[in-house]
Design a protein around this motif. Structure first.
Motif, PDB file in Angstrom:
ATOM      1  N   ASP A 218       0.833  -1.210   0.000  1.00  0.00           N
ATOM      2  CA  ASP A 218       0.000   0.000   0.000  1.00  0.00           C
ATOM      3  C   ASP A 218       0.863   1.254   0.000  1.00  0.00           C
ATOM      4  OD1 ASP A 218      -2.266  -1.515   0.014  1.00  0.00           O
ATOM      5  OD2 ASP A 218      -2.618  -1.367   2.175  1.00  0.00           O
ATOM      6  N   VAL A 219       2.021   1.188   0.679  1.00  0.00           N
ATOM      7  CA  VAL A 219       2.920   2.339   0.744  1.00  0.00           C
ATOM      8  C   VAL A 219       3.479   2.661  -0.637  1.00  0.00           C
ATOM      9  CG1 VAL A 219       5.052   3.241   1.739  1.00  0.00           C
ATOM     10  CG2 VAL A 219       3.505   1.866   3.147  1.00  0.00           C
ATOM     11  N   THR A 220       3.963   1.652  -1.345  1.00  0.00           N
ATOM     12  CA  THR A 220       4.532   1.891  -2.670  1.00  0.00           C
ATOM     13  C   THR A 220       3.458   2.275  -3.677  1.00  0.00           C
ATOM     14  OG1 THR A 220       4.408  -0.473  -3.204  1.00  0.00           O
ATOM     15  CG2 THR A 220       6.440   0.323  -2.228  1.00  0.00           C
ATOM     16  N   ASP A 221       2.274   1.671  -3.540  1.00  0.00           N
ATOM     17  CA  ASP A 221       1.175   2.031  -4.437  1.00  0.00           C
ATOM     18  C   ASP A 221       0.788   3.494  -4.268  1.00  0.00           C
ATOM     19  OD1 ASP A 221       1.124  -0.513  -5.416  1.00  0.00           O
ATOM     20  OD2 ASP A 221      -0.589  -1.181  -4.203  1.00  0.00           O
ATOM     21  N   PHE A 222       0.788   3.963  -3.024  1.00  0.00           N
ATOM     22  CA  PHE A 222       0.479   5.370  -2.768  1.00  0.00           C
ATOM     23  C   PHE A 222       1.522   6.266  -3.423  1.00  0.00           C
ATOM     24  CE2 PHE A 222       1.160   9.186  -0.156  1.00  0.00           C
ATOM     25  CZ  PHE A 222      -0.106   9.757  -0.209  1.00  0.00           C
ATOM     26  N   GLY A 223       2.797   5.886  -3.288  1.00  0.00           N
ATOM     27  CA  GLY A 223       3.861   6.679  -3.883  1.00  0.00           C
ATOM     28  C   GLY A 223       3.753   6.762  -5.397  1.00  0.00           C
ATOM     29  N   ARG A 224       3.272   5.715  -6.012  1.00  0.00           N
ATOM     30  CA  ARG A 224       3.107   5.704  -7.469  1.00  0.00           C
ATOM     31  C   ARG A 224       1.879   6.507  -7.903  1.00  0.00           C
ATOM     32  NH1 ARG A 224       7.465   4.650 -10.433  1.00  0.00           N
ATOM     33  NH2 ARG A 224       8.571   2.799  -9.715  1.00  0.00           N
ATOM     34  N   ARG A 225       0.842   6.427  -7.085  1.00  0.00           N
ATOM     35  CA  ARG A 225      -0.454   6.987  -7.470  1.00  0.00           C
ATOM     36  C   ARG A 225      -0.500   8.511  -7.344  1.00  0.00           C
ATOM     37  NH1 ARG A 225      -2.958   4.104  -4.233  1.00  0.00           N
ATOM     38  NH2 ARG A 225      -3.463   5.605  -2.588  1.00  0.00           N
ATOM     39  N   TYR A 308      11.086  14.668   3.114  1.00  0.00           N
ATOM     40  CA  TYR A 308       9.933  13.834   2.779  1.00  0.00           C
ATOM     41  C   TYR A 308       9.729  13.752   1.265  1.00  0.00           C
ATOM     42  CZ  TYR A 308       4.996  12.650   2.119  1.00  0.00           C
ATOM     43  OH  TYR A 308       3.821  12.093   1.684  1.00  0.00           O
ATOM     44  N   LEU A 309       9.744  14.896   0.602  1.00  0.00           N
ATOM     45  CA  LEU A 309       9.489  14.924  -0.839  1.00  0.00           C
ATOM     46  C   LEU A 309      10.595  14.229  -1.623  1.00  0.00           C
ATOM     47  CD1 LEU A 309       8.146  18.592  -1.138  1.00  0.00           C
ATOM     48  CD2 LEU A 309       6.805  16.480  -1.242  1.00  0.00           C
ATOM     49  N   SER A 310      11.849  14.450  -1.230  1.00  0.00           N
ATOM     50  CA  SER A 310      12.950  13.816  -1.964  1.00  0.00           C
ATOM     51  C   SER A 310      12.977  12.310  -1.712  1.00  0.00           C
ATOM     52  CB  SER A 310      14.295  14.449  -1.571  1.00  0.00           C
ATOM     53  OG  SER A 310      14.556  14.313  -0.188  1.00  0.00           O
ATOM     54  N   THR A 311      12.522  11.870  -0.537  1.00  0.00           N
ATOM     55  CA  THR A 311      12.439  10.429  -0.277  1.00  0.00           C
ATOM     56  C   THR A 311      11.422   9.782  -1.201  1.00  0.00           C
ATOM     57  OG1 THR A 311      13.070  10.656   2.056  1.00  0.00           O
ATOM     58  CG2 THR A 311      11.870   8.673   1.437  1.00  0.00           C
ATOM     59  N   VAL A 312      10.247  10.389  -1.294  1.00  0.00           N
ATOM     60  CA  VAL A 312       9.204   9.838  -2.161  1.00  0.00           C
ATOM     61  C   VAL A 312       9.659   9.838  -3.621  1.00  0.00           C
ATOM     62  CG1 VAL A 312       6.858  10.144  -3.043  1.00  0.00           C
ATOM     63  CG2 VAL A 312       7.335  10.494  -0.607  1.00  0.00           C
ATOM     64  N   GLU A 313      10.227  10.962  -4.052  1.00  0.00           N
ATOM     65  CA  GLU A 313      10.597  11.090  -5.466  1.00  0.00           C
ATOM     66  C   GLU A 313      11.802  10.231  -5.838  1.00  0.00           C
ATOM     67  OE1 GLU A 313      11.179  14.608  -8.788  1.00  0.00           O
ATOM     68  OE2 GLU A 313      11.656  15.047  -6.690  1.00  0.00           O
ATOM     69  N   ARG A 314      12.854  10.276  -5.035  1.00  0.00           N
ATOM     70  CA  ARG A 314      14.113   9.651  -5.437  1.00  0.00           C
ATOM     71  C   ARG A 314      14.236   8.185  -5.005  1.00  0.00           C
ATOM     72  NH1 ARG A 314      18.992  13.833  -4.457  1.00  0.00           N
ATOM     73  NH2 ARG A 314      20.030  12.127  -5.584  1.00  0.00           N
ATOM     74  N   ILE A 315      13.672   7.841  -3.843  1.00  0.00           N
ATOM     75  CA  ILE A 315      13.783   6.465  -3.372  1.00  0.00           C
ATOM     76  C   ILE A 315      12.634   5.596  -3.884  1.00  0.00           C
ATOM     77  CG2 ILE A 315      13.984   4.969  -1.338  1.00  0.00           C
ATOM     78  CD1 ILE A 315      16.319   6.923  -1.758  1.00  0.00           C
ATOM     79  N   PHE A 316      11.408   6.147  -3.878  1.00  0.00           N
ATOM     80  CA  PHE A 316      10.243   5.345  -4.256  1.00  0.00           C
ATOM     81  C   PHE A 316       9.857   5.500  -5.725  1.00  0.00           C
ATOM     82  CE2 PHE A 316       9.938   5.317   0.311  1.00  0.00           C
ATOM     83  CZ  PHE A 316       9.415   4.070   0.595  1.00  0.00           C
ATOM     84  N   LYS A 317       9.720   6.717  -6.197  1.00  0.00           N
ATOM     85  CA  LYS A 317       9.273   6.902  -7.570  1.00  0.00           C
ATOM     86  C   LYS A 317      10.385   6.609  -8.587  1.00  0.00           C
ATOM     87  CE  LYS A 317       5.476  10.223  -6.984  1.00  0.00           C
ATOM     88  NZ  LYS A 317       4.472   9.454  -7.757  1.00  0.00           N
ATOM     89  N   ASN A 318      11.537   7.246  -8.420  1.00  0.00           N
ATOM     90  CA  ASN A 318      12.629   7.079  -9.385  1.00  0.00           C
ATOM     91  C   ASN A 318      13.513   5.881  -9.088  1.00  0.00           C
ATOM     92  OD1 ASN A 318      11.652   9.409 -10.556  1.00  0.00           O
ATOM     93  ND2 ASN A 318      13.216  10.745  -9.671  1.00  0.00           N
TER      94      ASN A 318
END
Length: 422
Positions: A218-225, A308-318
């Protein structure tokens, strides 16, 4: 300005609920109410007590609560958490056991910066302090850090870890729990190329999202969505006028807590209802299981928005760590340069936050590390918290980690992260 107003509105709501709880508890304690044989009076007092404590804990940093420790000599020795490195966004603390000889194993426990304080690892520290010198990264509440201290993103976090590892020296064993696992791996790779003499002996990664896409949750799906623009608009606010960090952009702790609790709203609702009934019956205490858990769970801290934003963008999204393209200050950090640091991954079979497969992905990135220096463990039946703080950690995982550390404590210290070809 509206972001500061929203921040202050959340604090006002929290403050009001704490006041309502204190008021209900105080009114119900008036002696003349004892003349009324009405159970509603006891229930009102119980509701007030639980409500006041709940909302009060949201802004209180928990104490480590490790006052003393019984050593092999049979005597209790006082434990002093002492700050050995002090930086704007986080400190390095050492748990000194008074009167005890220095222990041969030196452990750096990297705590998450994910909404809760480092005290979330209290039980982990208590289990390791038995026969280790334990150091912990103690991250600070962003609302208390002045804007003049500058930004703090994933690159700054990585450089903080590099600084802490350099301070402790090469004869160190690093254990990263959950969120910091990818950045701790990157910090170790950074040292392998830039300061190989400061590399730790071992690195243990516990339940961390090295490759979030390895096993979606659910965490990764949220990051993608959700888009980065949506996150910045809906999750980030500016600290209000009450705190030293006024004007700093943060992901507020109260907003994080609302997200945490919404994931298991029914369970939390039942827990608080049952606690109110226990208080009304006189069966509760300051240190009962409910209070021990929620005093820690409800204590939340603001996170720097850029982190927070760079974690989502660089670790999870990219997936920069998973693809081995992460960079610090414009320089690529090559995880393949780690050639001497033994690495172990630990996962829980029932982990719904960092599911099995996400953490063990680190071993595939270690292309320069011999197979005998790699290890992994999957703990059956263990959830996310169990693998570092629960029964699974105490009974199974801790002995395995200490054995791994022991097997890789002998021999020369790491000197170079580069393979020499003759």
């Amino acid at each position: 300005m509206r972001y500061m107003a929203t921040y202050d509105l959340m604090e006002t709501i929290r403050n009001t609920n704490q006041w309502l709880g204190a008021t209900a508890r105080t009114i119900a304690s008036y002696p003349h109410f004892a003349l009324l044989p009405n159970p509603m009076i006891r229930w009102m007092a119980a509701w007030g007590e639980v409500t006041e404590r709940t909302f009060e804990r949201m802004i209180a940093k928990p104490d480590w609560g490790i006052g003393s420790f019984t050593c092999d000599d049979g005597r209790d020795h006082l434990v002093h958490p002492r700050t050995v490195v002090q930086l704007p966004f986080g400190d390095l603390i050492h748990f000194e056991v008074a009167g005890r000889a220095p222990q041969p194993r030196k452990i750096l426990l990297v705590a998450p910066m994910s909404g809760h304080y480092a005290t979330l690892l209290r039980s982990t520290v208590k289990s390791l302090i038995v026969n280790c010198e334990v150091y912990v990264t103690d991250w600070k509440n962003a609302r208390d850090i002045p804007v003049s201290a500058g930004k703090f993103d994933v690159e700054d976090y990585t450089l903080y870890l590099v600084h802490f590892m350099k301070h402790l020296g090469p004869d160190t064993h690093v254990i990263a729990v959950c969120q910091p696992a990818p950045l701790t791996l990157a910090a170790t790779a950074y040292l392998a190329e830039e300061a190989p003499e400061a590399q730790p002996r071992t690195l243990t990664l516990i339940g961390g999202p090295i490759d979030p896409d390895a096993t979606p949750t659910d965490v990764t799906d949220f990051g993608r969505r959700v888009t980065m623009g949506q996150l910045e608009e809906t999750m980030c606010q500016r600290v209000g006028f009450k705190h030293a960090g006024v004007g700093r952009r943060v992901y507020p702790g109260l907003l994080q807590l609302a997200s945490f609790m919404s994931m298991n709203a029914d369970r939390h609702s039942s827990a608080f209802t049952e606690q109110i009934l226990r208080v009304a019956r006189g069966e509760a205490s300051d240190y009962d299981p409910h209070n021990k858990f929620y005093d820690e769970y409800l204590a939340v801290m603001d996170m720097p928005a850029e982190f927070y934003l760079s974690t989502v963008e660089r670790i999870f999204k990219n997936r920069e760590i998973a693809r081995n393209v992460f960079s610090v200050e414009g320089k690529r950090v090559d995880i393949g340069k780690i050639t001497t640091v033994a690495v172990k991954t630990v996962e829980g079979a029932n982990d719904d936050i960092s599911a099995p497969g996400q953490c063990i992905a680190a071993l595939d990135l270690l292309t320069g590390l011999p197979a005998e220096k790699k290890a992994s463990h999957l703990e059956p039946g263990a959830g996310h918290y169990g693998i570092f703080a629960g029964k699974s950690w105490r009974n199974n995982i801790r002995p395995l980690v200490l054995d791994f550390i022991g097997r890789n404590s002998e021999g020369p210290l790491p000197r170079s992260g580069l393979t020499v070809v003759n």
